[in-house]
Write a protein that holds these residues in place. Sequence first.
Motif, PDB file in Angstrom:
ATOM      1  N   GLU A  49       0.825  -1.201   0.000  1.00  0.00           N
ATOM      2  CA  GLU A  49       0.000   0.000   0.000  1.00  0.00           C
ATOM      3  C   GLU A  49       0.866   1.261   0.000  1.00  0.00           C
ATOM      4  O   GLU A  49       0.601   2.212  -0.743  1.00  0.00           O
ATOM      5  CB  GLU A  49      -0.935  -0.017   1.210  1.00  0.00           C
ATOM      6  N   TYR A  67      -6.365  -7.014  -2.388  1.00  0.00           N
ATOM      7  CA  TYR A  67      -7.790  -6.705  -2.214  1.00  0.00           C
ATOM      8  C   TYR A  67      -8.684  -7.742  -2.881  1.00  0.00           C
ATOM      9  O   TYR A  67      -9.711  -8.130  -2.324  1.00  0.00           O
ATOM     10  CB  TYR A  67      -8.119  -5.321  -2.785  1.00  0.00           C
ATOM     11  N   ASP A  76     -12.063  -6.875  -1.098  1.00  0.00           N
ATOM     12  CA  ASP A  76     -12.794  -5.690  -1.526  1.00  0.00           C
ATOM     13  C   ASP A  76     -12.640  -5.541  -3.042  1.00  0.00           C
ATOM     14  O   ASP A  76     -11.635  -5.010  -3.522  1.00  0.00           O
ATOM     15  CB  ASP A  76     -12.261  -4.451  -0.800  1.00  0.00           C
ATOM     16  N   LYS A  78     -14.198  -3.687  -5.231  1.00  0.00           N
ATOM     17  CA  LYS A  78     -14.158  -2.309  -5.736  1.00  0.00           C
ATOM     18  C   LYS A  78     -12.749  -1.724  -5.585  1.00  0.00           C
ATOM     19  O   LYS A  78     -12.221  -1.114  -6.517  1.00  0.00           O
ATOM     20  CB  LYS A  78     -15.186  -1.448  -5.009  1.00  0.00           C
ATOM     21  N   GLN A  79     -12.149  -1.913  -4.423  1.00  0.00           N
ATOM     22  CA  GLN A  79     -10.768  -1.434  -4.219  1.00  0.00           C
ATOM     23  C   GLN A  79      -9.807  -2.159  -5.171  1.00  0.00           C
ATOM     24  O   GLN A  79      -8.892  -1.538  -5.716  1.00  0.00           O
ATOM     25  CB  GLN A  79     -10.324  -1.665  -2.771  1.00  0.00           C
ATOM     26  N   GLN A  82     -10.076  -0.567  -8.558  1.00  0.00           N
ATOM     27  CA  GLN A  82      -9.461   0.760  -8.595  1.00  0.00           C
ATOM     28  C   GLN A  82      -7.937   0.671  -8.667  1.00  0.00           C
ATOM     29  O   GLN A  82      -7.305   1.416  -9.417  1.00  0.00           O
ATOM     30  CB  GLN A  82      -9.915   1.582  -7.391  1.00  0.00           C
ATOM     31  N   TRP A  83      -7.349  -0.263  -7.910  1.00  0.00           N
ATOM     32  CA  TRP A  83      -5.887  -0.380  -7.939  1.00  0.00           C
ATOM     33  C   TRP A  83      -5.396  -1.035  -9.223  1.00  0.00           C
ATOM     34  O   TRP A  83      -4.353  -0.655  -9.758  1.00  0.00           O
ATOM     35  CB  TRP A  83      -5.379  -1.091  -6.686  1.00  0.00           C
ATOM     36  N   GLU A 119     -15.932   3.573 -13.378  1.00  0.00           N
ATOM     37  CA  GLU A 119     -14.961   3.400 -12.306  1.00  0.00           C
ATOM     38  C   GLU A 119     -13.672   4.128 -12.626  1.00  0.00           C
ATOM     39  O   GLU A 119     -13.058   4.735 -11.776  1.00  0.00           O
ATOM     40  CB  GLU A 119     -14.668   1.902 -12.081  1.00  0.00           C
ATOM     41  N   ASP A 123     -11.919   7.027 -10.386  1.00  0.00           N
ATOM     42  CA  ASP A 123     -10.610   6.782  -9.820  1.00  0.00           C
ATOM     43  C   ASP A 123      -9.575   7.802 -10.282  1.00  0.00           C
ATOM     44  O   ASP A 123      -8.778   8.275  -9.507  1.00  0.00           O
ATOM     45  CB  ASP A 123     -10.164   5.363 -10.193  1.00  0.00           C
TER      46      ASP A 123
END
Length: 171
Positions: A49, A67, A76, A78-79, A82-83, A119, A123
């Motif tokens: 992270e 994630y 997660d 959604k996370q 995004q990453w 998304e 982001d």
Amino acid sequence: VAQSYDEAFKWYNRAALSDHVEAMCVLAYMHERGLGTPKLLVEAFEWYERAAKAGLARAQRNLAICYEYGRGTDKDIKQAFQWYNRAARNKIDPDGWAEYTLKWFEKRHNMDEKDEKDEGKEDDEKNDQPLDVTLIKKAERVKATLDETIRKEAQAKRDSSAEAGSGGEEE
């Protein structure tokens, strides 16, 4: 010099604590695999992270994996998306596998084109370019080539073992 994960861990830890971003990512990997340190997935997640937030695309992709599968953190999706998306669109530190893994993530989670665009804007609005499909196809060809090479090498090894086993009997 003999290979020592304990010694490597010590030096990568020192560099990571001094804010060396590449070292943070390597240290995370060492925690994830238990190399030179006990296997600590929460520590791995935290170092990924830190490196991801510093802009390292490889760390962004690895954080997405954490994630997606709940490694060192709660699962997660959604996370994870995004990453993966950040890593794929990272122009400062490109990661050759990031777009490929993003596409596979989308296939695994049945994400449609509309969701991806929405998304992506949420982001990172400045990177709203479509993903390069040719890169995905190229990665798939490279993987197929590697799979074929591995298959051939395994066959050659089996053949040489068979010859060595029967070699002493011929006269």
